[in-house]
Design a protein around this motif. Structure first.
Motif, short mmCIF file in Angstrom:
data_model
loop_
_atom_site.label_atom_id
_atom_site.label_comp_id
_atom_site.label_asym_id
_atom_site.label_seq_id
_atom_site.Cartn_x
_atom_site.Cartn_y
_atom_site.Cartn_z
N GLU A 267 0.82 -1.21 0.00
CA GLU A 267 0.00 0.00 0.00
C GLU A 267 0.86 1.26 0.00
OE1 GLU A 267 -3.46 2.17 2.73
OE2 GLU A 267 -2.86 0.11 3.15
N LEU A 268 2.03 1.18 0.64
CA LEU A 268 2.93 2.32 0.71
C LEU A 268 3.77 2.49 -0.56
CD1 LEU A 268 4.24 1.93 4.37
CD2 LEU A 268 2.63 3.63 3.51
N GLY A 269 3.72 1.51 -1.45
CA GLY A 269 4.52 1.58 -2.66
C GLY A 269 5.91 1.02 -2.53
N ALA A 270 6.11 0.18 -1.51
CA ALA A 270 7.43 -0.40 -1.29
C ALA A 270 7.83 -1.34 -2.43
CB ALA A 270 7.47 -1.15 0.04
N ASP A 271 6.85 -1.87 -3.15
CA ASP A 271 7.16 -2.79 -4.23
C ASP A 271 7.89 -2.11 -5.39
OD1 ASP A 271 4.77 -1.38 -4.51
OD2 ASP A 271 3.96 -2.83 -5.94
N GLU A 272 7.89 -0.77 -5.40
CA GLU A 272 8.61 -0.02 -6.42
C GLU A 272 9.84 0.69 -5.85
OE1 GLU A 272 5.93 2.60 -8.36
OE2 GLU A 272 4.61 0.99 -9.06
N ALA A 273 10.24 0.32 -4.64
CA ALA A 273 11.40 0.95 -4.00
C ALA A 273 12.70 0.40 -4.55
CB ALA A 273 11.34 0.74 -2.48
N ASP A 274 13.71 1.26 -4.59
CA ASP A 274 15.05 0.84 -5.02
C ASP A 274 15.80 0.14 -3.91
OD1 ASP A 274 15.42 2.21 -7.81
OD2 ASP A 274 14.49 3.73 -6.54
N ALA A 275 15.51 0.51 -2.67
CA ALA A 275 16.18 -0.10 -1.52
C ALA A 275 15.39 0.21 -0.26
CB ALA A 275 17.61 0.42 -1.38
N ALA A 276 15.70 -0.53 0.80
CA ALA A 276 15.02 -0.32 2.08
C ALA A 276 16.03 -0.41 3.21
CB ALA A 276 13.91 -1.35 2.28
N VAL A 277 15.68 0.25 4.31
CA VAL A 277 16.49 0.20 5.53
C VAL A 277 15.59 -0.28 6.66
CG1 VAL A 277 17.84 1.53 7.19
CG2 VAL A 277 17.97 2.09 4.74
N VAL A 278 16.04 -1.29 7.37
CA VAL A 278 15.29 -1.83 8.50
C VAL A 278 16.01 -1.45 9.78
CG1 VAL A 278 14.45 -3.90 9.66
CG2 VAL A 278 14.37 -3.74 7.15
N SER A 279 15.34 -0.71 10.64
CA SER A 279 15.93 -0.26 11.90
C SER A 279 14.90 -0.39 13.00
CB SER A 279 16.41 1.19 11.76
OG SER A 279 16.90 1.68 12.98
N THR A 280 14.74 -1.60 13.52
CA THR A 280 13.68 -1.88 14.48
C THR A 280 14.20 -2.01 15.92
OG1 THR A 280 13.87 -4.23 13.93
CG2 THR A 280 12.18 -2.96 12.79
N GLY A 281 15.31 -1.36 16.21
CA GLY A 281 15.81 -1.36 17.57
C GLY A 281 16.27 -2.73 18.03
N VAL B 22 7.90 -8.35 -1.33
CA VAL B 22 7.28 -7.36 -2.23
C VAL B 22 8.24 -6.96 -3.36
CG1 VAL B 22 5.78 -6.48 -0.42
CG2 VAL B 22 7.98 -5.33 -0.87
N GLY B 23 9.44 -7.55 -3.36
CA GLY B 23 10.34 -7.32 -4.48
C GLY B 23 11.48 -6.36 -4.25
N VAL B 24 11.71 -5.93 -3.00
CA VAL B 24 12.84 -5.04 -2.72
C VAL B 24 14.11 -5.89 -2.59
CG1 VAL B 24 13.80 -3.28 -1.19
CG2 VAL B 24 11.32 -3.44 -1.51
N GLU B 25 15.02 -5.73 -3.51
CA GLU B 25 16.22 -6.58 -3.51
C GLU B 25 17.27 -6.11 -2.52
OE1 GLU B 25 17.76 -6.96 -7.42
OE2 GLU B 25 15.95 -7.91 -8.23
N ASN B 26 17.43 -4.80 -2.41
CA ASN B 26 18.49 -4.25 -1.54
C ASN B 26 17.91 -3.82 -0.21
OD1 ASN B 26 20.61 -4.47 -3.51
ND2 ASN B 26 19.64 -2.76 -4.59
N VAL B 27 18.21 -4.59 0.82
CA VAL B 27 17.70 -4.29 2.16
C VAL B 27 18.89 -4.18 3.12
CG1 VAL B 27 16.22 -5.05 4.05
CG2 VAL B 27 15.58 -5.57 1.68
N TYR B 28 18.99 -3.03 3.76
CA TYR B 28 20.06 -2.76 4.71
C TYR B 28 19.48 -2.81 6.12
CZ TYR B 28 22.28 -1.08 0.46
OH TYR B 28 22.79 -1.00 -0.81
N VAL B 29 20.15 -3.54 7.00
CA VAL B 29 19.55 -3.81 8.32
C VAL B 29 20.47 -3.37 9.45
CG1 VAL B 29 18.55 -5.57 9.81
CG2 VAL B 29 18.41 -5.84 7.32
#
Length: 226
Positions: free
Chosen positions: A60-74, A90-97
């Motif tokens: 719903e947020l459009g993450a499926d069209e994102a180039d990359a994501a950052v996960v920072s959940t403490g 959802v298809g985000v290949e580059n995920v930084y954690v």
């Protein structure tokens, strides 16, 4: 303009969000904490109160069209695992954690995280490196035995040019920039014919051993100036 998704808006996630947005990128920030979402809203393209571990929310947020994501959940290891899996789904290949331990890092790498970041360890390592050698102004670790450091110009180098010093050939380092501290100007790339001044600092890249040899000279220079 790239699109980024940031899941988790603690200190690290909020900082990443603000910086990416300031660099002109589209940034979608999501967190389950409504107050954190309200705080970041002026500093991103879209701030959403929701669960970044859920595929429908991310779509719903459009993450499926994102180039990359950052996960920072403490400290929530489970949340970082589920968010990373959902982003991949959802298809985000580059995920930084952002991670909190070596075990956390191992798990995230097995899940296909592009890169893991341990801010507390890195900042502590960099601080210790800087204060242990007075010639070191800044320190950024690039990988095993490789780093970029900002050093005081050794006294032996002052009044000489980079061309005269043959830094790459003689010291196995690359000088990637000169910082003129009198006017706070970063000269990138450095002019090899410019004369080095005692008010300059050097941004150098190379192995830890090669940089340490020059840092030792710079440290001596710094101590003499005290």
């Amino acid at each position: 303009m790239d699109r980024f998704v940031v899941v988790g808006l603690g200190n690290f996630g909020s900082s990443v969000t603000r910086t990416l947005y300031q660099h002109g990128h589209e940034v979608i920030a999501v967190d389950t904490d409504a107050a954190a979402v309200d705080d970041i809203a002026p500093h991103c393209s879209r701030a959403a109160h929701g669960d970044g571990r859920e595929v429908p929310v991310l779509k719903e947020l459009g993450a499926d069209e994102a180039d990359a994501a950052v996960v920072s959940t403490g400290d929530d290891l489970t949340a970082s695992i589920l968010a990373t899996m959902a982003l991949h789904d959802v298809g985000v290949e580059n995920v930084y954690v952002k991670i909190i331990s070596d075990n956390h890092a191992r798990i995230m790498k097995q899940l296909g995280a592009t890169e893991v970041v341990f801010p507390e360890r890195e900042s502590g390592f960099n601080l210790a490196s800087r204060i242990s050698e007075k010639g070191v102004v800044n320190y950024v670790r690039m990988g095993h035995d490789l780093s970029v450091q900002e050093l005081v110009v050794p006294e032996q180098w002052q009044g000489h040019t980079l061309r005269e010093l043959s830094v790459r050939a003689e010291h196995h380092l690359s000088v990637v920039a000169i910082h003129d501290t009198t006017i706070d100007e970063m000269i990138v790339p450095p002019d090899p014919s410019d004369t080095l001044k005692h008010t300059d600092t050097l941004i150098v890249a190379g192995t830890d051993e090669a940089i340490k040899n020059v840092a030792d000279m710079a440290s001596a220079t710094a101590k003499e100036g005290e």
